[in-house]
Design a protein around this motif. Structure first.
Motif, mmCIF file in Angstrom:
data_model
loop_
_atom_site.group_PDB
_atom_site.id
_atom_site.type_symbol
_atom_site.label_atom_id
_atom_site.label_comp_id
_atom_site.label_asym_id
_atom_site.label_seq_id
_atom_site.Cartn_x
_atom_site.Cartn_y
_atom_site.Cartn_z
ATOM 1 N N PHE A 30 0.831 -1.208 0.000
ATOM 2 C CA PHE A 30 0.000 0.000 0.000
ATOM 3 C C PHE A 30 0.865 1.257 0.000
ATOM 4 N N VAL A 31 1.900 1.292 0.822
ATOM 5 C CA VAL A 31 2.764 2.480 0.899
ATOM 6 C C VAL A 31 3.483 2.707 -0.433
ATOM 7 N N VAL A 32 3.990 1.637 -1.047
ATOM 8 C CA VAL A 32 4.670 1.773 -2.335
ATOM 9 C C VAL A 32 3.687 2.260 -3.397
ATOM 10 N N ALA A 33 2.476 1.694 -3.427
ATOM 11 C CA ALA A 33 1.467 2.126 -4.407
ATOM 12 C C ALA A 33 1.084 3.582 -4.176
ATOM 13 N N LEU A 34 0.983 3.985 -2.911
ATOM 14 C CA LEU A 34 0.636 5.371 -2.589
ATOM 15 C C LEU A 34 1.740 6.331 -3.033
ATOM 16 N N LEU A 35 2.987 5.944 -2.773
ATOM 17 C CA LEU A 35 4.112 6.803 -3.191
ATOM 18 C C LEU A 35 4.212 6.893 -4.715
ATOM 19 N N GLN A 36 4.015 5.786 -5.396
ATOM 20 C CA GLN A 36 4.068 5.790 -6.863
ATOM 21 C C GLN A 36 2.940 6.648 -7.434
ATOM 22 N N ALA A 37 1.752 6.537 -6.835
ATOM 23 C CA ALA A 37 0.616 7.327 -7.318
ATOM 24 C C ALA A 37 0.868 8.811 -7.089
ATOM 25 N N ASN B 193 3.835 10.281 -6.916
ATOM 26 C CA ASN B 193 4.908 10.709 -7.826
ATOM 27 C C ASN B 193 4.404 10.874 -9.248
ATOM 28 N N ALA B 194 3.678 9.884 -9.735
ATOM 29 C CA ALA B 194 3.239 9.914 -11.128
ATOM 30 C C ALA B 194 1.990 10.773 -11.311
ATOM 31 N N ASN B 195 1.227 10.925 -10.246
ATOM 32 C CA ASN B 195 -0.013 11.690 -10.270
ATOM 33 C C ASN B 195 -0.894 11.268 -11.441
ATOM 34 N N SER B 196 -1.075 9.932 -11.506
ATOM 35 C CA SER B 196 -1.914 9.414 -12.587
ATOM 36 C C SER B 196 -3.123 8.708 -11.977
ATOM 37 N N TRP B 197 -4.150 8.629 -12.797
ATOM 38 C CA TRP B 197 -5.370 7.984 -12.355
ATOM 39 C C TRP B 197 -5.114 6.502 -12.064
ATOM 40 N N LEU B 198 -4.325 5.818 -12.863
ATOM 41 C CA LEU B 198 -4.023 4.396 -12.678
ATOM 42 C C LEU B 198 -3.272 4.164 -11.366
ATOM 43 N N GLY B 199 -2.318 5.023 -11.022
ATOM 44 C CA GLY B 199 -1.565 4.894 -9.766
ATOM 45 C C GLY B 199 -2.478 5.002 -8.556
ATOM 46 N N TRP B 200 -3.425 5.991 -8.613
ATOM 47 C CA TRP B 200 -4.355 6.152 -7.496
ATOM 48 C C TRP B 200 -5.321 4.969 -7.423
ATOM 49 N N ALA B 201 -5.704 4.406 -8.548
ATOM 50 C CA ALA B 201 -6.587 3.234 -8.555
ATOM 51 C C ALA B 201 -5.874 2.039 -7.928
ATOM 52 N N LEU B 202 -4.593 1.848 -8.281
ATOM 53 C CA LEU B 202 -3.828 0.748 -7.677
ATOM 54 C C LEU B 202 -3.638 0.960 -6.179
ATOM 55 N N ALA B 203 -3.417 2.206 -5.756
ATOM 56 C CA ALA B 203 -3.286 2.496 -4.324
ATOM 57 C C ALA B 203 -4.608 2.192 -3.609
ATOM 58 N N GLY B 204 -5.729 2.529 -4.254
ATOM 59 C CA GLY B 204 -7.037 2.226 -3.668
ATOM 60 C C GLY B 204 -7.272 0.723 -3.561
ATOM 61 N N ILE B 205 -6.861 -0.026 -4.585
ATOM 62 C CA ILE B 205 -7.004 -1.486 -4.543
ATOM 63 C C ILE B 205 -6.138 -2.077 -3.430
#
Length: 174
Positions: free
Chosen positions: A36-43, A45-57
């Motif tokens: 979760f922390v890695v997905a949140l940091l990636q989202a 950094n990239a500020n993309s819709w897909l990154g935030w969706a993966l962080a939510g998952i």
């Protein structure tokens, strides 16, 4: 031979399995937190819709895992309580089968009546022994009467000791 009575279960047999499950849970939850922390940091950094969706998952899986752990612990506590209550009922049941038990008041009244009856038998046996001592009885007949009265005394005494509802303890020899 097998021993009967109230065996004391050893806590050391259940402890390793409990520790393994605990460590497995801790490691699994730690992995989900890291994901979760890695997905949140990636989202972020990239500020993309897909990154935030993966962080939510990842957050959803983390919350689901936490909910499962809590429900399993609650169920384990409930099960442990049920087992403890069943053991207590069996321990206090004086070795009787659960289907054979009746209400406490009925058992108490029955036990009192039986105990009183056994006491009457013992008193009457003592009276008979006193009366026989005063009568002239041949020696061989006297021995047979004494044996019969001793058997009656032992049987009544055994019946009274069974009414004390002491739990069974000892060793069964097969």
């Amino acid at each position: 031979m097998r021993s009967i009575g109230s065996p004391t279960p050893s806590a050391s047999t259940a402890e390793p399995a409990g520790r393994t499950a605990l460590w497995g849970t801790v490691i699994g939850m730690a992995v989900l937190v890291v994901i979760f922390v890695v997905a949140l940091l990636q989202a972020a950094n990239a500020n993309s819709w897909l990154g935030w969706a993966l962080a939510g998952i990842a957050l959803g899986w983390l919350l689901l895992a936490a909910w499962v752990v809590l429900m399993v612990r609650r169920a384990a506590r409930f099960g442990r309580r049920q087992v403890d209550e069943a053991r207590e009922q069996l321990r206090t049941g004086s070795g009787r089968a659960p289907a054979a038990t009746r209400s406490g008041a009925a058992d108490s009244m029955r036990d009192e009546k039986l105990s009183h009856s056994f006491q009457i038998v013992l008193v009457q046996s003592r009276v008979i022994k006193q009366e026989l001592a005063a009568l002239p009885v041949p020696e061989e007949r006297r021995e047979a009467l004494d044996r019969a009265l001793d058997t009656i005394d032992v049987t009544a005494g055994n019946g009274m000791s069974m009414l004390r509802q002491e739990p069974l303890d000892g060793t069964v020899v097969d």
